[in-house]
Write an enzyme that holds these catalytic residues in place. Structure first.
Site, mmCIF file in Angstrom:
data_model
loop_
_atom_site.group_PDB
_atom_site.id
_atom_site.type_symbol
_atom_site.label_atom_id
_atom_site.label_comp_id
_atom_site.label_asym_id
_atom_site.label_seq_id
_atom_site.Cartn_x
_atom_site.Cartn_y
_atom_site.Cartn_z
ATOM 1 N N GLU A 76 0.837 -1.204 0.000
ATOM 2 C CA GLU A 76 0.000 0.000 0.000
ATOM 3 C C GLU A 76 0.870 1.252 0.000
ATOM 4 O OE1 GLU A 76 -3.043 2.037 -0.745
ATOM 5 O OE2 GLU A 76 -3.546 -0.036 -0.240
ATOM 6 N N GLU A 83 1.634 6.265 -7.140
ATOM 7 C CA GLU A 83 0.578 7.210 -7.514
ATOM 8 C C GLU A 83 1.075 8.653 -7.434
ATOM 9 O OE1 GLU A 83 -2.836 6.410 -5.074
ATOM 10 O OE2 GLU A 83 -3.441 4.701 -6.309
#
Length: 134
Positions: A76, A83
Site C-alpha cells: 500500500e 501514484e
C-alpha cells in the site's frame, strides 16, 4: 574525479544512517496520515493481531499472519508512492500510461490483499469452527 560529488542534489541522498531512517519514518508517517486505505489496512492488522492473541495461534501461524500484514502495508505504501510519482510526472493530466501504472500498482495491492485474506482464513476458520461447533 567523480563529477557527481559536485551535485547539490547529492546532499539529499542518504547523508548517514540516521538521516536515512528519519526520511523513511517520515515517509511511513506521511503514508498513514494521508492514505485512507492504509488506515483501513492498519485497522484490519490490529483486529487480526487481537484475534491471533485471543486464539493463541502458533509461532508458524504468527509468522504467516505477520508476513501478510507487513506485505499488505508495504504494498500500500509503494502503491501510494507510485501514484504520487505518476501524478507528479504527468502533471495531473490524463495519460493512458499514467492510468495503467496506477492501476497496476493498485492491482498489486489487491493481489497481496487476496493472499492476506487466504492466510487469515486458513489460520482462523478452523479455530472459529472449533469454537462454534463444540
Amino acid at each position: 574525479m567523480d563529477l557527481r560529488d559536485n551535485n547539490p542534489q547529492k546532499k539529499w541522498k542518504n547523508m548517514d544512517l540516521l538521516t536515512s531512517l528519519e526520511f523513511a519514518m517520515t515517509g511511513i508517517v506521511t503514508a498513514f496520515k494521508e492514505e485512507r486505505n492504509l488506515k483501513k489496512h492498519a485497522l484490519s492488522a490490529l483486529l487480526v493481531t487481537i484475534a491471533g492473541a485471543l486464539f493463541q495461534i502458533s509461532a508458524i501461524e504468527w509468522l504467516f499472519l505477520l508476513l501478510a500484514i507487513f506485505l499488505v502495508i508495504t504494498f500500500e505504501i509503494v502503491n501510494s508512492a507510485i501514484e504520487n510519482a505518476v501524478d507528479l510526472a504527468s502533471n495531473y493530466h490524463f495519460s493512458m500510461l499514467a492510468k495503467n501504472a496506477k492501476d497496476m500498482a493498485a492491482g498489486a495491492v489487491l493481489v497481496i490483499s487476496g493472499y492476506a485474506v487466504l492466510t487469515g482464513l486458513i489460520i482462523f476458520l478452523p479455530k472459529v469452527w472449533a469454537l462454534v461447533s463444540g
